[in-house]
Design an enzyme around this catalytic site. Structure first.
Site, PDB file in Angstrom:
ATOM      1  N   THR A  15       2.168  -3.615 -11.040  1.00 14.09           N
ATOM      2  CA  THR A  15       1.418  -4.861 -10.844  1.00 14.09           C
ATOM      3  C   THR A  15       2.381  -6.037 -10.632  1.00 14.09           C
ATOM      4  O   THR A  15       2.188  -6.837  -9.702  1.00 14.09           O
ATOM      5  CB  THR A  15       0.538  -5.147 -12.087  1.00 14.09           C
ATOM      6  OG1 THR A  15      -0.203  -3.974 -12.406  1.00 14.09           O
ATOM      7  CG2 THR A  15      -0.393  -6.313 -11.839  1.00 14.09           C
ATOM      8  N   ASN A  26      -1.671  -8.675  -3.928  1.00 16.30           N
ATOM      9  CA  ASN A  26      -0.828  -7.480  -3.951  1.00 16.30           C
ATOM     10  C   ASN A  26      -1.424  -6.294  -3.195  1.00 16.30           C
ATOM     11  O   ASN A  26      -1.238  -5.149  -3.577  1.00 16.30           O
ATOM     12  CB  ASN A  26      -0.472  -7.124  -5.397  1.00 16.30           C
ATOM     13  CG  ASN A  26      -1.715  -6.873  -6.237  1.00 16.30           C
ATOM     14  OD1 ASN A  26      -2.830  -6.953  -5.726  1.00 16.30           O
ATOM     15  ND2 ASN A  26      -1.536  -6.552  -7.496  1.00 16.30           N
ATOM     16  N   LYS A  46      -7.265  -4.882  -0.455  1.00 14.97           N
ATOM     17  CA  LYS A  46      -7.695  -6.239  -0.783  1.00 14.97           C
ATOM     18  C   LYS A  46      -7.652  -7.141   0.464  1.00 14.97           C
ATOM     19  O   LYS A  46      -7.111  -6.752   1.506  1.00 14.97           O
ATOM     20  CB  LYS A  46      -6.793  -6.787  -1.897  1.00 14.97           C
ATOM     21  CG  LYS A  46      -6.902  -5.997  -3.219  1.00 14.97           C
ATOM     22  CD  LYS A  46      -6.033  -6.634  -4.303  1.00 14.97           C
ATOM     23  CE  LYS A  46      -6.149  -5.897  -5.626  1.00 14.97           C
ATOM     24  NZ  LYS A  46      -5.388  -6.604  -6.696  1.00 14.97           N
ATOM     25  N   HIS A  48      -5.890  -2.217  -4.769  1.00  9.92           N
ATOM     26  CA  HIS A  48      -6.351  -1.900  -6.130  1.00  9.92           C
ATOM     27  C   HIS A  48      -6.571  -0.398  -6.214  1.00  9.92           C
ATOM     28  O   HIS A  48      -6.984   0.215  -5.233  1.00  9.92           O
ATOM     29  CB  HIS A  48      -7.689  -2.595  -6.425  1.00  9.92           C
ATOM     30  CG  HIS A  48      -8.372  -2.011  -7.632  1.00  9.92           C
ATOM     31  ND1 HIS A  48      -8.052  -2.385  -8.919  1.00  9.92           N
ATOM     32  CD2 HIS A  48      -9.301  -1.020  -7.746  1.00  9.92           C
ATOM     33  CE1 HIS A  48      -8.766  -1.674  -9.765  1.00  9.92           C
ATOM     34  NE2 HIS A  48      -9.538  -0.832  -9.089  1.00  9.92           N
ATOM     35  N   ARG A  78       2.809  -1.604  -2.837  1.00 15.15           N
ATOM     36  CA  ARG A  78       3.106  -2.991  -3.239  1.00 15.15           C
ATOM     37  C   ARG A  78       4.584  -3.310  -3.043  1.00 15.15           C
ATOM     38  O   ARG A  78       4.930  -4.405  -2.597  1.00 15.15           O
ATOM     39  CB  ARG A  78       2.687  -3.202  -4.699  1.00 15.15           C
ATOM     40  CG  ARG A  78       1.167  -3.255  -4.883  1.00 15.15           C
ATOM     41  CD  ARG A  78       0.783  -3.212  -6.344  1.00 15.15           C
ATOM     42  NE  ARG A  78      -0.659  -3.424  -6.533  1.00 15.15           N
ATOM     43  CZ  ARG A  78      -1.276  -3.252  -7.697  1.00 15.15           C
ATOM     44  NH1 ARG A  78      -0.599  -2.877  -8.773  1.00 15.15           N
ATOM     45  NH2 ARG A  78      -2.585  -3.450  -7.798  1.00 15.15           N
ATOM     46  N   TYR A 101     -13.049  -7.431 -12.628  1.00 17.87           N
ATOM     47  CA  TYR A 101     -11.874  -7.954 -13.317  1.00 17.87           C
ATOM     48  C   TYR A 101     -12.229  -8.587 -14.664  1.00 17.87           C
ATOM     49  O   TYR A 101     -11.501  -9.460 -15.155  1.00 17.87           O
ATOM     50  CB  TYR A 101     -11.135  -8.940 -12.419  1.00 17.87           C
ATOM     51  CG  TYR A 101     -10.354  -8.252 -11.314  1.00 17.87           C
ATOM     52  CD1 TYR A 101      -9.450  -7.221 -11.618  1.00 17.87           C
ATOM     53  CD2 TYR A 101     -10.492  -8.622  -9.982  1.00 17.87           C
ATOM     54  CE1 TYR A 101      -8.735  -6.577 -10.623  1.00 17.87           C
ATOM     55  CE2 TYR A 101      -9.767  -7.978  -8.976  1.00 17.87           C
ATOM     56  CZ  TYR A 101      -8.891  -6.967  -9.312  1.00 17.87           C
ATOM     57  OH  TYR A 101      -8.171  -6.333  -8.326  1.00 17.87           O
ATOM     58  N   PHE A 136      -4.910 -17.034 -14.476  1.00 19.45           N
ATOM     59  CA  PHE A 136      -5.006 -16.769 -13.036  1.00 19.45           C
ATOM     60  C   PHE A 136      -6.368 -16.195 -12.613  1.00 19.45           C
ATOM     61  O   PHE A 136      -6.567 -15.899 -11.434  1.00 19.45           O
ATOM     62  CB  PHE A 136      -3.877 -15.820 -12.588  1.00 19.45           C
ATOM     63  CG  PHE A 136      -3.852 -14.480 -13.307  1.00 19.45           C
ATOM     64  CD1 PHE A 136      -4.686 -13.444 -12.915  1.00 19.45           C
ATOM     65  CD2 PHE A 136      -2.984 -14.269 -14.368  1.00 19.45           C
ATOM     66  CE1 PHE A 136      -4.665 -12.211 -13.566  1.00 19.45           C
ATOM     67  CE2 PHE A 136      -2.945 -13.035 -15.032  1.00 19.45           C
ATOM     68  CZ  PHE A 136      -3.799 -12.005 -14.624  1.00 19.45           C
ATOM     69  N   GLU A 152     -15.887   2.276 -11.700  1.00 15.56           N
ATOM     70  CA  GLU A 152     -15.602   1.552 -10.450  1.00 15.56           C
ATOM     71  C   GLU A 152     -16.236   2.256  -9.248  1.00 15.56           C
ATOM     72  O   GLU A 152     -16.681   1.596  -8.305  1.00 15.56           O
ATOM     73  CB  GLU A 152     -14.081   1.406 -10.285  1.00 15.56           C
ATOM     74  CG  GLU A 152     -13.503   0.472 -11.353  1.00 15.56           C
ATOM     75  CD  GLU A 152     -11.978   0.341 -11.289  1.00 15.56           C
ATOM     76  OE1 GLU A 152     -11.334   0.995 -10.454  1.00 15.56           O
ATOM     77  OE2 GLU A 152     -11.440  -0.441 -12.108  1.00 15.56           O
ATOM     78  N   ARG A 203      -2.103   5.553  -8.408  1.00 14.62           N
ATOM     79  CA  ARG A 203      -1.478   4.442  -9.134  1.00 14.62           C
ATOM     80  C   ARG A 203       0.030   4.420  -8.883  1.00 14.62           C
ATOM     81  O   ARG A 203       0.624   3.365  -8.702  1.00 14.62           O
ATOM     82  CB  ARG A 203      -1.750   4.554 -10.643  1.00 14.62           C
ATOM     83  CG  ARG A 203      -3.153   4.212 -11.067  1.00 14.62           C
ATOM     84  CD  ARG A 203      -3.510   2.757 -10.866  1.00 14.62           C
ATOM     85  NE  ARG A 203      -2.717   1.839 -11.663  1.00 14.62           N
ATOM     86  CZ  ARG A 203      -3.030   0.568 -11.871  1.00 14.62           C
ATOM     87  NH1 ARG A 203      -4.140   0.043 -11.331  1.00 14.62           N
ATOM     88  NH2 ARG A 203      -2.257  -0.220 -12.576  1.00 14.62           N
TER      89      ARG A 203
HETATM   90  P1  IDP Z   1      -3.528  -3.606 -11.494  1.00 13.20           P
HETATM   91  O1  IDP Z   1      -4.161  -4.160 -10.236  1.00 13.20           O
HETATM   92  O2  IDP Z   1      -2.137  -3.109 -11.235  1.00 13.20           O
HETATM   93  O3  IDP Z   1      -4.397  -2.598 -12.189  1.00 13.20           O
HETATM   94  P2  IDP Z   1      -4.337  -5.562 -13.533  1.00 13.20           P
HETATM   95  O4  IDP Z   1      -3.554  -5.927 -14.739  1.00 13.20           O
HETATM   96  O5  IDP Z   1      -5.584  -4.754 -13.716  1.00 13.20           O
HETATM   97  O6  IDP Z   1      -3.321  -4.823 -12.518  1.00 13.20           O
HETATM   98  O7  IDP Z   1      -4.666  -6.900 -12.777  1.00 13.20           O
HETATM   99  C1  IDP Z   1      -5.615  -6.927 -11.748  1.00 13.20           C
HETATM  100  C2  IDP Z   1      -5.134  -7.850 -10.654  1.00 13.20           C
HETATM  101  O8  IDP Z   1      -4.991  -9.186 -11.161  1.00 13.20           O
HETATM  102  C3  IDP Z   1      -3.760  -7.503 -10.091  1.00 13.20           C
HETATM  103  O9  IDP Z   1      -3.791  -6.464  -9.135  1.00 13.20           O
HETATM  104  C4  IDP Z   1      -3.365  -8.829  -9.477  1.00 13.20           C
HETATM  105  O10 IDP Z   1      -4.078  -9.052  -8.247  1.00 13.20           O
HETATM  106  C5  IDP Z   1      -3.884  -9.824 -10.530  1.00 13.20           C
HETATM  107  N1  IDP Z   1      -2.877 -10.096 -11.569  1.00 13.20           N
HETATM  108  C6  IDP Z   1      -2.544  -9.309 -12.625  1.00 13.20           C
HETATM  109  N2  IDP Z   1      -1.595  -9.859 -13.395  1.00 13.20           N
HETATM  110  C7  IDP Z   1      -1.298 -11.049 -12.829  1.00 13.20           C
HETATM  111  C8  IDP Z   1      -0.381 -12.100 -13.175  1.00 13.20           C
HETATM  112  O11 IDP Z   1       0.352 -12.047 -14.169  1.00 13.20           O
HETATM  113  N3  IDP Z   1      -0.363 -13.178 -12.330  1.00 13.20           N
HETATM  114  C9  IDP Z   1      -1.162 -13.276 -11.243  1.00 13.20           C
HETATM  115  N4  IDP Z   1      -2.054 -12.314 -10.874  1.00 13.20           N
HETATM  116  C10 IDP Z   1      -2.120 -11.207 -11.661  1.00 13.20           C
HETATM  117 MG    MG Z   2      -6.205  -2.805 -13.135  1.00 12.26          MG
END
Ligand code: IDP
Ligand code: MG
Length: 134
Positions: free
Chosen positions: A91, A112, A9, A115, A102, A49, A57, A126, A85
């Site tokens: 996350t 973070n 990212k 992805h 991370r 997303y 957010f 994807e 993963r």
């Molecule tokens: P992942 O990236 O671990 O698959 P997802 O739930 O798919 O997690 O969320 C996508 C992205 O959205 C995360 O990588 C992060 O950048 C952001 N994100 C997810 N949950 C939160 C949150 O609770 N607060 C702020 N940003 C979040």
């Molecule tokens: Mg995800």
């Protein structure tokens, strides 16, 4: 052999972590089939997303993901989807344990670093989204 989509990212690129992140995948003997650097459009970020579009957010997430270049990787290996993963870490930044990407590098749950696809179904979607020329 399975394939997965990884995105380093904008904060990972900005912080000059590309090499160190890719090193981890190579250390794990995963194969980089394709790779490029580029800026994601707002449309692509919103589709990527879409499952989070009702979250508070979401606007911040789209602004972040389109704020600068990312590196997209098509990785191949046995069980690569689950494996990568695991290498990413959780996350929630407070649950991303040291030793994961991370856990070692991220300081925020939004910004973070990386992805990766979370299932075979999403990996197929994807990979088509980010490697549409293949
Ligand atoms: P992942 O990236 O671990 O698959 P997802 O739930 O798919 O997690 O969320 C996508 C992205 O959205 C995360 O990588 C992060 O950048 C952001 N994100 C997810 N949950 C939160 C949150 O609770 N607060 C702020 N940003 C979040
Ligand atoms: Mg995800």
């Amino acid at each position: 052999m399975e394939q997965t989509l990884v995105i380093i990212k904008p904060d990972g690129v900005e912080r000059k972590l590309i090499g160190r992140i890719i090193q981890r995948f190579e250390d794990k003997n995963l194969t980089i089939k394709e790779m490029y650097q580029g800026v994601i459009s707002k449309d692509v970020a919103e589709s990527h997303y879409a499952h989070l579009k009702d979250k508070s957010f979401f606007p911040e997430l789209i602004a972040y993901m389109t704020s600068g270049p990312v590196v997209c990787l098509l990785l191949e290996g046995n069980d690569v989807i689950a494996l990568v993963r695991q290498m990413l870490g959780a996350t929630n930044i407070l649950k991303a344990v040291p030793g994961t990407i991370r856990g070692d590098f991220a300081c925020s749950t939004t910004e973070n670093i990386v992805h990766a696809s979370d299932s075979p179904e999403n990996a197929a979607i994807e990979i088509r989204r980010f490697f549409s020329h293949l």
